[in-house]
Each structure stands twice: as C-alpha cells, then as structure tokens.
Design an enzyme around this catalytic site. Structure first.
Site, PDB file in Angstrom:
ATOM      1  N   GLU A   1      94.582  81.690 118.541  1.00  0.00           N
ATOM      2  CA  GLU A   1      93.208  82.103 119.316  1.00  0.00           C
ATOM      3  C   GLU A   1      93.086  83.484 119.699  1.00  0.00           C
ATOM      4  O   GLU A   1      92.114  83.881 119.414  1.00  0.00           O
ATOM      5  CB  GLU A   1      93.421  81.044 120.677  1.00  0.00           C
ATOM      6  CG  GLU A   1      91.997  81.127 121.137  1.00  0.00           C
ATOM      7  CD  GLU A   1      91.801  81.951 122.414  1.00  0.00           C
ATOM      8  OE1 GLU A   1      90.723  82.215 122.922  1.00  0.00           O
ATOM      9  OE2 GLU A   1      92.782  82.703 122.571  1.00  0.00           O
TER      10      GLU A   1
ATOM     11  N   ASP B   1      98.978  80.606 129.811  1.00  0.00           N
ATOM     12  CA  ASP B   1      97.545  80.902 128.800  1.00  0.00           C
ATOM     13  C   ASP B   1      98.444  80.790 127.296  1.00  0.00           C
ATOM     14  O   ASP B   1      98.867  81.598 126.604  1.00  0.00           O
ATOM     15  CB  ASP B   1      97.132  81.921 128.952  1.00  0.00           C
ATOM     16  CG  ASP B   1      96.109  82.383 128.007  1.00  0.00           C
ATOM     17  OD1 ASP B   1      95.527  81.569 127.422  1.00  0.00           O
ATOM     18  OD2 ASP B   1      95.715  83.695 127.789  1.00  0.00           O
TER      19      ASP B   1
ATOM     20  N   ASP C   1      99.024  79.800 121.028  1.00  0.00           N
ATOM     21  CA  ASP C   1      99.750  80.968 120.609  1.00  0.00           C
ATOM     22  C   ASP C   1      99.836  81.973 122.242  1.00  0.00           C
ATOM     23  O   ASP C   1      98.851  81.615 122.918  1.00  0.00           O
ATOM     24  CB  ASP C   1      98.927  81.635 119.863  1.00  0.00           C
ATOM     25  CG  ASP C   1      97.506  81.955 119.819  1.00  0.00           C
ATOM     26  OD1 ASP C   1      97.041  81.177 120.398  1.00  0.00           O
ATOM     27  OD2 ASP C   1      97.070  83.002 119.537  1.00  0.00           O
TER      28      ASP C   1
ATOM     29  N   ASP D   1      91.279  76.549 128.965  1.00  0.00           N
ATOM     30  CA  ASP D   1      91.722  77.847 128.742  1.00  0.00           C
ATOM     31  C   ASP D   1      90.903  78.823 129.385  1.00  0.00           C
ATOM     32  O   ASP D   1      90.369  79.900 129.081  1.00  0.00           O
ATOM     33  CB  ASP D   1      91.347  78.179 127.062  1.00  0.00           C
ATOM     34  CG  ASP D   1      91.972  79.477 126.510  1.00  0.00           C
ATOM     35  OD1 ASP D   1      92.764  79.921 127.263  1.00  0.00           O
ATOM     36  OD2 ASP D   1      91.716  79.849 125.532  1.00  0.00           O
TER      37      ASP D   1
END
Ligand SMILES: [Zn+2]
Length: 362
Positions: A134, A101, A73, A158
């Site tokens: 997330e 990201d 996401d 991440d």
C-alpha cells in the site's frame, strides 16, 4: 466477545514478522493461516494480497457482505521490530516503526473474525482484502482482482488517531516524472555544454510547492542527476506529485508546473520530458451518506463521537471506490506513524476490533 489478550498477541506476532513493502510473502501466509483457522475461505494472489470470505450466520442468502480492508506492509525502518507493551500502550524500541500502520487494522479484522466465529450471533458475510504494498502506491489494491467480491460497501482500517474518525474526502494524485536533458562536457572545457542541473534548479525555484490552496498540494521528493564533480551534468530527473481534492484545480496546478519548466528551458537548448500519471482518484462522501451514517451509528453505539475528517492522503479506499466498492476509511488508534515514535494504545486496538465486529452484526 473481543478478546483483548488474543488481540494483543496477534498484533505482537504480526509486527515481529518483517514486512517492509514488497517483502510480504511471509506475513501474507501468516494472515491467511489465521483467517483459515477462523473459518474463512482464503486465497493468496501473486502480489501477496490475502483474499478471504467468511460466510454469514443467520442471514438471508444474497445479503450483501461487509467489505473489510487493511494492508500488511510497513514503511522503513521496518526490519526487526521489537514491540514493547507498557502503560497500556504498545511501542517499538525506538529503532524502527511499530508497524501499527497498518497491522493494527489487520489484527482488528482477525480478532473480529475470531470473535464472530466463536459466538452464535447473527452476522453478515465478510469479504476481506488484506493488501500488500500500500505504502508504495496502493500497488496490491490496484492489482487485486475483485471478480469474486460481492460486497458493495465496507470500511478500510487505515487512519491514525483514536477510534472515531471517518474520512469523508481524499484527493486525486498526479505523479509527475520530469527529465531534463542537457549536454555533457569536461568541466574545464565547458564550451558548448548544457548544464541540466542548473536549468533544473531554476525550474524548481520557480515552481510553487507545498500547500497551493485549500484542496491542493505539490511536492518534489526526489532529484537525481550528475556523474562526477568535473563533468557538466547532462541529465537530471525529478520525481514529484500534485494532489487535489478538486480535479479542476489538480489539472490547473499540474499544467502550471509543466509550463514553468517549459518557460525555463526555452532558449537553453535542453530537452524536457514531463510525464504525468494518475496515481489514484479522489472520493468524497457527505455526512448524510448511508454508509457514513452506518459507521457513525456503530461508533456511537461503542461510546465514541464520530469525527469527520478530510485527508490529503490516498489509501486503498481510493481504489475500492473507483472500482465500485464504496469504502470509508476509519481510524485504528495509532499515533505518530511513519516514525520510530509510532505507538498504539491497547484500548484503541480493542475499540477498532469492536467496531469491525459490530459492523458485521445484524
Ligand atoms: Zn497505512
């Protein structure tokens, strides 16, 4: 061998599929399809998490798989991303985030899996969790069933900055939801009313926010309340959080916040609801931790000097570590995330894919 062209194409394809948090079915299906094409056994769950298992090659039965995780996401503005490749970097057109990201993390995992599938080197089995939502609070990771996972450790792709960062510590977060209930009245006949907004303002004003100490922060992010200009507001809701890498400090700051509200409300006739929910739990690794050293060794092998970071952010790694898969977060190369200026150097994306591939080689 990591194929830069294919990797960049994969990344560009992924970011052009709209995937704001909670609207991730299409991207999950695309990721699942790519993983199937790379020889993985793939499952999708109802949250649109993608779970994939890649068999090892040339390794003993029962060898522990490598765990890999990134999320699908994007934060807003995330619809209609138009990536532009120029000068060795990928950026959006300035109207949306880029979505590196964390689709750079996803692309790096897909490319590593492709590269491992097409050469004949020995490698560990891979257990891959590509999670959803997330950014909404680790929703996909929290809901993921780890029953079929055998991995004991791995990496979460991440974090920002050039490839080389290893996150050693992350805080515990308390989600705080506060409701102040007063009594409504017409603004021109306020006798007997209780203005919840005025009381909320006083309580907020006495609360310490921002950086509280070396390990702790607090924030109020949302205030909702009031019906109309000429009605004394009878209800105000405040949504906030307290984070700390030290659990004792976390509880102390949370308690202080609550006591401040209780004191402010005393004698006003207003009622207080103060709900605290644990959003996720902290973790901390030493530089000498075996997994940290394993990742550091691979980074050095790839010509990078490991950078050890302490974060105040949570990630899916908080969930994996709590659920028994030891996971460290590593940087993927993106910069200025959560803004329309987000960009990704292509060389860093390649390095991130090399990091994943090399971790899997034995
Ligand atoms: Zn992220």
């Amino acid at each position: 061998m990591i194929n830069e062209h294919r990797l960049v194409q994969t990344f560009l394809e992924l970011v052009q599929i709209d995937s704001p948090s909670g609207d991730e079915q299409q991207i999950a299906e695309c990721v699942a399809e790519s993983l199937r094409a790379r020889g993985a056994q793939v499952k999708l769950d109802s949250l649109h998490n993608v779970i994939a298992f890649v068999p090892g090659r040339g390794v003993k039965q029962g060898v522990k798989p490598l765990f890999l995780n990134a999320h699908t996401d994007n934060v807003a503005p995330a619809r209609g991303i138009k990536p532009i490749v120029a000068g060795g970097q990928i950026a959006s057109d300035g109207t949306t985030v880029l979505g590196a990201d964390d689709l750079a993390g996803v692309a790096a995992i897909l490319e590593a899996a492709a590269s491992l599938a097409e050469n004949d080197k020995k490698h560990l089995p891979l257990e891959i969790a590509i999670t959803s939502q997330e950014e909404l609070g680790l929703v996909g990771a929290k809901g993921l069933d780890l029953q079929d996972f055998h991995a004991k450790e791995g990496v979460v792709l991440d974090s920002g900055g050039p490839v080389g960062a290893i996150v050693l510590a992350s805080p515990t977060q308390n989600l705080v939801e506060i409701t102040i209930k007063g009594k409504a009245a017409h603004s021109a006949r306020p006798e007997g009313s209780i203005n919840a907004l005025k009381i909320a303002a006083a309580a907020i004003a006495r609360t310490k926010l921002g950086k509280l100490d070396r390990d702790s922060t607090a924030n109020f992010g949302i205030v909702r309340g009031g019906m109309a200009r000429n009605i004394v507001p009878d209800k105000v809701e405040i949504v906030g959080e307290v984070r700390s890498r030290n659990t004792r400090k976390l509880e102390r700051h949370t308690r202080a916040m609550k006591q401040g509200f209780e004191r402010t409300l005393r004698g006003t006739g207003a009622k207080l609801e103060f709900r605290v929910t644990r959003a996720y739990n902290r973790y901390e690794f030493g530089k000498n931790d075996r997994l940290v050293q394993r990742v550091a060794r691979v980074l050095k092998q790839l010509g990078r000097t490991p950078r050890y970071e302490m974060t105040m952010g949570g990630s899916d790694a908080n969930i994996w570590n709590a659920k028994g898969i030891k996971a460290v977060v590593v940087s993927v190369g993106y910069e200025q995330i959560h803004t329309p200026s987000e960009y990704l150097p292509v060389a860093e994306l390649v390095k991130a894919a090399e990091l994943v591939e090399t971790l899997a080689l034995v």
